[in-house]
Structures are given as structure tokens and as C-alpha cells.
Design a protein around this motif. Structure first.
Motif, PDB file in Angstrom:
ATOM      1  N   GLN A 490       0.825  -1.207   0.000  1.00  0.00           N
ATOM      2  CA  GLN A 490       0.000   0.000   0.000  1.00  0.00           C
ATOM      3  C   GLN A 490       0.863   1.262   0.000  1.00  0.00           C
ATOM      4  OE1 GLN A 490      -3.382   0.641   0.134  1.00  0.00           O
ATOM      5  NE2 GLN A 490      -3.976  -1.497  -0.141  1.00  0.00           N
ATOM      6  N   HIS A 494       0.810   4.472  -2.587  1.00  0.00           N
ATOM      7  CA  HIS A 494       0.607   5.850  -2.127  1.00  0.00           C
ATOM      8  C   HIS A 494       1.758   6.755  -2.563  1.00  0.00           C
ATOM      9  CE1 HIS A 494      -3.061   5.490   0.147  1.00  0.00           C
ATOM     10  NE2 HIS A 494      -2.610   4.412   0.768  1.00  0.00           N
ATOM     11  N   SER A 573       2.690  -0.276   6.583  1.00  0.00           N
ATOM     12  CA  SER A 573       1.243  -0.125   6.442  1.00  0.00           C
ATOM     13  C   SER A 573       0.583  -0.566   7.735  1.00  0.00           C
ATOM     14  CB  SER A 573       0.721  -0.983   5.278  1.00  0.00           C
ATOM     15  OG  SER A 573       1.227  -0.522   4.046  1.00  0.00           O
ATOM     16  N   GLU A 575      -3.013  -1.450   9.172  1.00  0.00           N
ATOM     17  CA  GLU A 575      -4.387  -1.704   8.762  1.00  0.00           C
ATOM     18  C   GLU A 575      -5.349  -1.346   9.894  1.00  0.00           C
ATOM     19  OE1 GLU A 575      -2.047  -4.086   8.737  1.00  0.00           O
ATOM     20  OE2 GLU A 575      -1.544  -4.246   6.614  1.00  0.00           O
ATOM     21  N   THR A 619      -4.508   2.199   6.468  1.00  0.00           N
ATOM     22  CA  THR A 619      -5.549   1.885   5.491  1.00  0.00           C
ATOM     23  C   THR A 619      -6.686   1.155   6.204  1.00  0.00           C
ATOM     24  OG1 THR A 619      -4.420  -0.194   4.937  1.00  0.00           O
ATOM     25  CG2 THR A 619      -3.957   1.714   3.552  1.00  0.00           C
TER      26      THR A 619
END
Length: 623
Positions: A490, A494, A573, A575, A619
Motif C-alpha cells: 500500500q 501511495h 502499512s 491496517e 488503510t
């Protein structure tokens, strides 16, 4: 190393094993005989029954501890480590279905271990401080407050580490066992008839006379065996040989002498049943005896508390618990750690158990069931190790473990009879921890499935980036830590979407914790070149290893990838889990997983990433 140094090292390890491994089983004489002849057990206090009960205790120590643990299970060496997690990894080498079942069984055993970590400090400290009542009944109202103060002090001291205090453990426990043996021997000399307990036929006759009531008696006899699991759990700290030497030369003889000494005392003075251990001592030595017993009980408690820390670390690295803040308390010993969250949760549970049950006799009803189930699981896993890891015949595997499985089954049934009297307490704790562990593991699996399903494939994406002549590149290294190496991180998407920047070197990093205690340094890192500017880096650690990504990345140079640590950024990342109705897990489990995920410890801290070089992106993920 010279022969003299070998002997010195073996002696130091044996002394250390005495302090850490045998504290729990060494404090069992404080309360075992008193509970065996508890009026609720309906066993007449006469010479025949006393000899029979002591014989059962002695031969239980011989069969369960000496034969099962010291001779058999200590052979199940998983690269130098022991404990139920290491044994599970060693046993789970067969078919995938059997492997999954064994892993779940091992997780259950680990969950029940936490129940032992709560009951042991409570019963050990209470059993020791209750010796004040033997000095004068006037001390009885102060037993519970003093016990609570000792317990709070024990847990408050954990953050300072056990290295300094640990040096005292071995000598104190050595003195404790010597005192056990001497005081027992003095009583045996006065009443030598108790030596008939060495005859196994006395144990058999005693149990046979009880009929089905033997299960009630074995529920008390098992108190003499609690702590046996520590022999295998601490093998990685001391090695099998020092543990065996300590047991055969000092621990077993001292315990046998003390139990027979208590039996001899009861034969000559049935009124001593009120406190058979402390009645071994003359009144002038009662205060030193209470102080020594309290010190020994604190050491016994320390062993299971440290075990809870180690178990937590292993569970985290096997993906069974969320990351937690872990502190190393020794510069020399990697195994000496402190986990604040576990410390305070266990302390509160111990205090509640101490206040709720109020006495060692009441806690004896709660003690045993979690331990015996764990012992049964250990024996069952040992069968699979003998049969499949060591490749012995089915007949030999059954011969090696069948008797122990039968004994463990009897002990489990015996302790189950005390379910309503307090046995429910460690089971409820174990069930709650099992639910947490299984929920975290399943939640992580669902999360990775979601990432694999929704994120684009890695190779086509990075191939197009490598061929893009207009992409703006900067002369730095980007490390993208990912759970699934087959999809695009991710953070990388980005970077391209918002900043339109590509680093000169991009590492797709995955960290795996293998089901082995340690991974050799030479096998820790594997580097695979993917396309121009992109590499896949796989790191492997064992569940006893200390993960350190920057240090491990230095090994990439030997595989053709040079990394400048001063020009490296780490992209993570995070979550944010959103529970949703439907498939996956039950809604309460999804909510539990989301809560644990939000409160999990820092990835950067867990992997020792340098401060100021970490970029974390969140995210939202629905599971």
C-alpha cells in the motif's frame, strides 16, 4: 575449554537450574500432605493410610517426574529449546490436517500455562505466609494482608529484571532443599516405619482400598507434581544435563525425605495435621522457617512469571498474539525479558485469586486442573514426536508414552472433580486466552487474504515502473515491510499516487517466524532480484530469536545488495480493521480482533527500526 572449566560451567548451570526450574515443585511440601488428609477427602489418619499416601507421592514423583520428564521428554530437544511451543513445533511434522490439530492443541496448552502463572504465586505465597499461624494463632488475621504485600512487591520488582536477584535464587533454593531433607530425615529417624512407603505395593494397596474414591485422593496428590512442566520449559536456559543432575542429586532425595518426614510426624502426632510442614521444626526455628519458605515461594513464583513473559514472546512471534512492548532486562542473557502488559494483567489476576480464595487450602481446589491438562497435552505431543519426528515404530511410541498418558488422564479426571470448588478458575482464564490467541491468528489470516484479493499483483506493477523512463527517482533505499510479498505494498502505491516518486532501491521485505526456536544467522536473509530497482528480501527468525531488521539488512551485501543505512526509509502499512457482518469470523471475534489490532505495539519498535526513518500509512480494511 579445560575439564576444570567444564565442571565449573556445569556446576553453575546446575545451581541456576535449582533456583529457576525447581522452585515450584520444591514448595509443594508446604501444603500437599495437609491437603491429602483434608477431612473432605475422608481418609482416616492412621499408620497404614499415611504410609500408603506417602508411597503414592514418592512413586508419582518417580514415574511422572523422573521417568516421564527427566528421562523421556528432556530428549525432545528442539534445537536446544524446550517448552510446549517448542514441543508442538517438533511434533507438527506430519500431514497438514494432523499438523493443524497439533498446533491448536499446543496453543491450548500454552493458554492453560497462563492459568498456572496466576495460581502458583497465589498458593505458594499464601502457603508460606500461613506458617505465621504455626507461631501463634494471633497472626492469622495478618496472613492475607502480608501475602498481598509480598505479591505486589514481587510484581513491582519485575521491571528491574531478574539478573541480580537470579544470582541468589540457586543458593537460597539449595538451602531450602537441604533444610527439607534434614528436617524430614530427623523425623524418619524417630519413626523409621515410614520407610515402608518406598515399597510400591504400599501405594497400590492404598489406591486399591480407596476404590473410585482414588480420583478424589489423586486430586490432592497432584499438588506434589505441580512444577514438573518447568523441567522441560526451561531446558533452553540450562540444558538437559544440569536439570537431570539437580533432580537426581538433590531435589528428588530432599522431597522424598521431607514427605516421608511429614508422614512420620503424623504417625506419631496426628494433631500435627493442622500444619504438618511447619510442625517439623522446633518452635525456636519457626520464624527462620517461615522466612525461608516465603523466599522459596517468591522464587517459585518468579519462575512461572518469567515463563509467562517467554511464552508471550513466543506466541507473538508465532502470530498468536498482537505485538507488545518487550524490554530486555539483561545485556548478557537474551532470555531475560519483561513484558509490562503481561506483568500487570497477571498481577491483578493473582491478587484477585488470593483475595477470592483466601487460603492455600481453598486455592488447592483451583490448582491442578490446568497443570494436569497441560501435562496430558505434553505427553500426547511427545507420542507424535517419538512416532513421526524420531521415526520410531508405533509399538515403541505407544510403549514410551502409553503409561504416562494413562497416569495423566487419571490426574485430569481427579482434578476435574474439583471443578465447582475452584477448578473453573484456571479453565476460564485458559479459555479466554485461547479465544484471544485463536481470534488473533484467524484475524491475521483473513487480513492477509483480503490484501491478496484486493491489492494488485506485484510483478506486473513493478515491471511497468521499471520500464517507465519518466519516473522521478531519488538516490535512497525504500524498505516496504509487507505480510504478503505477492501483492503491491500500500505504501508503494501511495508514494506513486501522491508524490510520484520512486526510490533508486526498493526492497519488498517479508519477515517470517518459523516454528523452530532459532534460525542460524547464515540462513536468516534471502535476497531475490526482481526487476531493475526492486528486490525481494525474506527474513526468517525462530520464535526465540530477537528480530532486528537493520542488523539483518547488513547481510544483504554478501548477496549482492548493498544498503546505506543512513539513506534508508522504512515504509509500514497499518491496517485499521473494520468489523463487518457476514463471512469471516463471528462479529464479537471481529470486534475483538479490531480492538487488539488498534492497540498492538509499534511495528517499528518490535523490529528495532531507527527512529526518524519510519513512514507509517494507515488503510481501512473490512474483514
Amino acid at each position: 575449554m579445560t575439564r576444570t572449566n567444564d565442571r565449573h560451567g556445569l556446576g553453575a548451570l546446575t545451581l541456576g537450574a535449582l533456583g529457576v526450574v525447581y522452585g515450584d515443585i520444591g514448595t509443594s511440601p508446604l501444603y500437599t500432605m495437609k491437603e491429602v488428609f483434608n477431612p473432605a477427602n475422608n481418609v482416616p489418619l492412621d499408620a497404614t493410610n499415611i504410609i500408603g499416601a506417602v508411597s503414592v507421592i514418592f512413586w508419582a514423583l518417580m514415574l511422572v517426574v523422573t521417568l516421564k520428564y527427566v528421562i523421556l521428554i528432556l530428549r525432545a530437544d528442539n534445537r536446544g529449546e524446550g517448552g510446549i511451543m517448542a514441543l508442538t513445533a517438533l511434533a507438527a511434522t506430519s500431514t497438514p490436517t494432523r499438523r493443524t490439530a497439533l498446533l491448536l492443541t499446543g496453543v491450548l496448552g500454552a493458554a492453560l500455562f497462563y492459568g498456572d502463572s496466576v495460581i502458583t504465586p497465589a498458593i505458594s505465597v499464601l502457603g508460606a505466609v500461613e506458617g505465621l499461624e504455626a507461631i501463634t494463632p494471633a497472626f492469622k488475621p495478618y496472613v492475607l494482608p502480608i501475602s498481598l504485600i509480598v505479591i505486589i512487591g514481587l510484581f513491582m520488582a519485575q521491571r528491574f529484571g531478574t539478573e541480580a536477584v537470579g544470582k541468589l535464587f540457586g543458593p537460597i533454593i539449595t538451602v531450602w532443599f537441604l533444610v527439607l531433607g534434614v528436617m524430614g530425615a530427623l523425623q524418619i529417624a524417630r519413626q523409621p516405619g515410614i520407610l515402608e512407603a518406598l515399597n510400591p505395593l504400599e501405594a497400590f494397596a492404598f489406591l486399591q482400598a480407596r476404590g473410585w474414591h482414588l480420583f478424589v485422593i489423586m486430586g490432592s496428590i497432584v499438588l506434589a507434581l505441580t512444577g514438573a512442566e518447568a523441567l522441560y520449559a526451561d531446558m533452553g536456559h540450562f540444558g538437559a544435563r544440569p536439570i537431570r543432575i539437580a533432580w537426581t542429586t538433590l531435589v528428588l532425595p530432599s522431597l522424598a525425605l521431607n514427605y516421608m518426614g511429614q508422614g512420620a510426624l503424623l504417625m506419631s502426632d496426628p494433631g500435627a495435621l493442622e500444619s504438618p510442614f511447619y510442625r517439623l521444626f522446633p518452635s525456636s526455628l519457626l520464624i527462620p522457617a517461615v522466612l525461608l519458605a516465603t523466599a522459596a515461594s517468591v522464587i517459585a513464583s518468579q519462575a512461572v512469571i518469567s515463563g509467562a513473559y517467554s511464552m508471550t514472546k513466543q506466541a507473538i512471534q508465532l502470530g498468536l498474539l498482537p505485538r507488545m512492548h518487550i524490554l530486555n532486562t539483561s545485556e548478557k542473557e537474551a532470555g531475560q525479558i519483561y513484558v509490562p502488559m503481561v506483568n500487570w494483567v497477571v498481577m491483578v489476576a493473582v491478587l484477585l485469586a488470593t483475595v477470592g480464595f483466601g487460603s492455600s487450602s481453598a486455592l488447592a481446589s483451583a490448582y491442578g486442573i490446568a497443570v494436569t491438562i497441560t501435562m496430558f497435552i505434553t505427553t500426547m505431543l511427545t507420542f507424535f514426536v517419538v512416532r513421526y519426528a524420531w521415526n520410531h515404530s508405533l509399538a515403541l511410541a505407544l510403549a514410551a508414552t502409553g503409561l504416562f498418558l494413562l497416569i495423566d488422564a487419571v490426574l485430569v479426571v481427579s482434578c476435574s472433580l474439583k471443578l465447582l470448588q475452584g477448578g473453573w478458575f484456571p479453565l476460564v482464564m485458559g479459555a479466554a486466552i485461547f479465544a484471544i490467541m485463536s481470534t488473533w491468528k484467524r484475524g491475521r489470516e483473513l487480513l492477509i487474504e483480503h490484501i491478496r484479493r484486493d491489492d494488485p499483483d506485484l510483478i506486473p506493477f513493478i515491471t511497468s515502473l521499471a520500464e517507465d523512463k519518466e519516473a522521478h527517482r531519488i538516490e535512497r533505499t525504500a524498505v516496504y515491510a509487507v505480510a504478503n510479498p505477492g501483492t503491491v505494498p500500500q505504501a508503494l502505491m501511495h508514494n506513486m499516487k501522491h508524490y510520484q516518486v520512486l526510490h533508486e532501491q526498493n526492497l519488498i521485505l517479508t519477515v517470517k517466524f518459523e516454528e523452530v526456536p532459532r534460525v542460524p544467522i547464515g540462513e536468516r536473509v534471502r535476497v531475490t532480484h526482481l526487476v531493475k530497482g526492486f528486490w525481494r528480501v525474506e527474513m526468517s527468525y525462530g520464535f526465540m530469536d530477537e528480530p532486528d531488521i537493520p542488523t539483518a539488512l547488513e547481510q544483504c551485501a554478501s548477496q549482492g545488495l548493498t544498503i546505506d543505512q543512513g539513506a534508508t526509509s522504512y515504509f509500514l502499512s497499518r491496517e485499521i480493521v473494520v468489523p463487518t457482518p457476514g463471512s469471516g469470523m463471528a462479529h464479537w471475534r471481529e470486534s475483538l480482533f479490531a480492538t487488539m489490532s488498534r492497540n498492538a505495539g509499534s511495528v517499528a519498535e518490535f523490529f528495532k527500526l531507527p527512529h526518524g526513518c519510519v513512514v507509517e500509512l494507515g488503510t481501512r480494511v473490512q474483514i
